[in-house]
Design a protein around this motif. Sequence first.
Motif: not given
Length: 291
Positions: A21-48
């Motif tokens: 739930e916390v990761i979701m909040v972080i991603f929603l604040k960052l926006g789509a392109i930031e998640v696709l390019r960086a945040a979504g690859s921080v670690c395995r759980s974030w990528r999932r």
Amino acid sequence: MNLRRNSNLSHGRSWAELPREVIMVIFLKLGAIEVLRAAGSVCRSWRRVAKEEPELWRRIDMTNHGYGSDAFVLMRPTRRAIDRSKGRLEEFSIEYFGDDKLLQYLCKRTSILKKLCLISCYQVSQKAIARTARRQPLLEEIQITFGDFEEGMTEMVGRECPQLKTFKFNNTWYSLPNLGPGGDDEEVEDDEEAFGIAKTMHQLRHLQLIGNRVTNKGLKAILDGCPHLETLDLRRSRNVKMDADMQARCARLKTIRLPEDSLDDYDFEADADDRQDEINFWYSGAAIQML
């Protein structure tokens, strides 16, 4: 903050241990392109979470990321974001890129779109917008700001979206030389778009026509044809004259922004040079080579 380098939190917990739930909040604040390019690859759980949570991709906003060739590189990540929505995409916004194939791709993967926003998408045709509207029966809001369209655009949109509640159709005519047929500096009037709105958008609540060539005649048609209209934005639509009759007709509206009102929340003037560069790009060989 470099998330990849700072792999541990200050209290010894790793980024991977954060609740979903916390990761979701972080991603929603960052926006789509930031998640696709960086945040979504921080670690395995974030990528999932980035790949497996369709709720994260219900709203895809690909605006404010540059123009011309800089924006065109967003085509592939935008398709990836659409895929990740798994049919739950409700709001889709793009700027400076996109084409008919992208809208076709969108319609194959969702049919519950409620909002479509196209800003300076010169490679998107009028027919593609019509097909998209036809395949998205839940559409309530459409924004088209800048584009190269033929007459009948507004009537086509209204015909395909009879339940449309919000329509934004903006241009920059006010900032260009207003030359008449003989080359004289005179006001150019055009109510074609206004008549299309009045004829088809009877459920409209909110209308924005910044920089339009509408006259009092076209505005009267809109007010008669859109009985549920609540807000009207006519900034820089300088052919509209707010005489006593027009003021009386607009009295029923909750909010109205007049032709001379400030554009402080949408600074067209500051973007004038970039806008011309952008137009030059899309109509040059450089744009064709990238398609």
